[in-house]
Design an enzyme around this catalytic site. Structure first.
Site, PDB file in Angstrom:
ATOM      1  N   ARG A 166       0.897  -1.219   0.021  1.00 47.08           N
ATOM      2  CA  ARG A 166       0.119  -0.255  -0.128  1.00 47.08           C
ATOM      3  C   ARG A 166       0.851   1.218  -0.103  1.00 47.08           C
ATOM      4  O   ARG A 166       0.589   2.180   0.576  1.00 47.08           O
ATOM      5  CB  ARG A 166      -1.037   0.107   1.208  1.00 47.08           C
ATOM      6  CG  ARG A 166      -1.910  -1.283   1.215  1.00 47.08           C
ATOM      7  CD  ARG A 166      -2.929  -1.058   0.010  1.00 47.08           C
ATOM      8  NE  ARG A 166      -3.752  -2.398   0.230  1.00 47.08           N
ATOM      9  CZ  ARG A 166      -3.308  -3.616  -0.403  1.00 47.08           C
ATOM     10  NH1 ARG A 166      -2.247  -3.617  -1.100  1.00 47.08           N
ATOM     11  NH2 ARG A 166      -4.133  -4.553  -0.480  1.00 47.08           N
ATOM     12  N   SER A 239     -11.295  -0.519   3.097  1.00 49.58           N
ATOM     13  CA  SER A 239     -10.711  -0.953   4.131  1.00 49.58           C
ATOM     14  C   SER A 239      -9.971   0.322   4.846  1.00 49.58           C
ATOM     15  O   SER A 239      -9.429   0.998   4.159  1.00 49.58           O
ATOM     16  CB  SER A 239      -9.780  -1.948   3.727  1.00 49.58           C
ATOM     17  OG  SER A 239     -10.200  -3.127   3.429  1.00 49.58           O
ATOM     18  N   GLU A 335      -5.603   3.702   6.380  1.00 49.74           N
ATOM     19  CA  GLU A 335      -5.170   3.604   4.686  1.00 49.74           C
ATOM     20  C   GLU A 335      -5.855   4.977   4.010  1.00 49.74           C
ATOM     21  O   GLU A 335      -5.018   5.493   3.194  1.00 49.74           O
ATOM     22  CB  GLU A 335      -6.037   2.433   4.034  1.00 49.74           C
ATOM     23  CG  GLU A 335      -5.258   1.266   4.096  1.00 49.74           C
ATOM     24  CD  GLU A 335      -5.801   0.397   3.071  1.00 49.74           C
ATOM     25  OE1 GLU A 335      -5.998   0.739   1.893  1.00 49.74           O
ATOM     26  OE2 GLU A 335      -5.577  -0.877   3.300  1.00 49.74           O
TER      27      GLU A 335
END
Length: 342
Positions: A166, A239, A335
């Site tokens: 990520r 998420s 995130e």
């Protein structure tokens, strides 16, 4: 001026959390020329600039000063085709899932495991988005980005992007690079990644013994729709926390205390823990305070039940982070990108 500068605009339609904050100015740019012009206007007026795409990776915690530049460029083209390997380029403003379906419709495999991920093509490399055993870096064939410092365009190779979990150079150097278009190397012959049990199970439930790439996409869409709320119905950014990486010793110590620990060994010797499992074990699943909550079916997803502010979502996230750190000694990382920066 070809730009349409809109003053004092609500950003509620432009972020999937549905947070109702306001931008001093909004521009929706449908071409590279308009992007360049918008940045020049902001520079001349000394406005800060927030660049957005689909708004699916944002937590807006307050009104946004200066200019919000929404990249709305569209276009998909085939650049190279040797009969098996096909390089496809898409403009940054293309909706990601629509792009995936377009490539599958052309008979090209590779992106099927990344079906139904919200956002735009331009945002995908920033996060090195991934799902069900596939990440952007596995299919990446280059991208074109604008250097906001120099005003020049640059071509990025796989190595240039410094992809991680990520992560990418575009996150590591925030505010510098504006991704214009992205290229992917896809295949006419499918090499399906069916490593994750739920995908195999869903295909079996559908009676599909020899799946195509489109079958895998449909199965994953079905799974995601069951697990994740539709932002059009319940505000969320997918998420909310990254799955944390810990060293093997810490993972083993946690496993002794929690035999059901969900963990995945990594090639570098570290272990990836399932953030959703940690949050659920701590009792946060289905928790709600006002209109900010944790989804009742997926503890990794924070939701806006209607009127939650970005600050309230942030406060909930911070409470979860503090609790997980206290219970497990594990630091969870958000995130979504938080704006304005605090």
């Amino acid at each position: 001026m070809s730009l349409q500068l809109q003053p004092d605009v609500s950003l509620k339609p432009f972020n999937t959390f549905g947070i109702d904050v306001r931008a001093d100015w909004l521009v929706q740019a449908s071409s590279q020329a308009q992007i360049v012009e918008a940045l020049a206007v902001a520079q001349a007026r000394q406005w800060p600039v927030l660049v957005i795409g689909g708004g699916s990776n944002l937590l807006l915690a307050g009104d946004i000063p200066g200019l919000v530049l929404r990249v709305a460029t569209r276009g998909i083209r085939l650049l190279d085709d040797d009969g098996e390997r096909v390089v496809v380029e898409a403009e940054a403003g293309e909706p990601w899932h629509g792009f995936v379906l377009h490539t599958l419709g052309l008979g090209l495999a590779g992106l099927e495991n990344l079906s139904l991920i919200p956002g735009t093509v331009g945002a995908a490399p920033m996060q090195n988005i991934g799902a069900y055993g596939v990440e952007i870096q596995d299919l990446f064939a280059g991208l074109t980005a604008l250097d906001r410092h120099s005003g020049e365009t640059r071509q990025f190779s796989l190595q240039d992007c410094r992809f991680g979990y990520r992560d990418s150079v575009f996150k590591q150097e925030p505010g510098r690079w504006l991704i214009l278009r992205v290229r992917f190397a896809l295949q006419r012959t499918a090499h399906l990644r069916l490593d994750y049990g739920p995908v195999r199970q869903r295909l079996a439930e559908l009676g599909i013994a020899e799946p195509t790439a489109s079958d895998v996409s449909a199965a994953i869409c079905s799974i995601r729709r069951e697990k994740l709320p539709d932002p059009a119905e319940l505000g969320n950014a997918g998420s909310f926390f990254k799955n944390p990486l810990v060293d093997a010793a810490q993972a083993e110590a946690l496993r002794l205390d929690y035999p059901g620990l969900v963990a995945y060994p990594q090639a570098d010797g570290r272990v990836k823990l399932a953030a959703g499992w940690l949050i659920e074990q701590a009792g946060w699943k289905g928790h709600r305070k006002g209109d900010a909550g944790v989804h009742r079916l997926q503890s990794l997803v924070l939701v806006n039940y209607g009127q939650a502010s970005g600050a309230q979502i942030q406060q909930l996230a911070q409470a979860i982070q503090a609790d997980i750190l206290r219970r497990f000694g594990v630091q969870l990382e958000m995130e979504p990108n938080l704006y304005p920066q605090q």
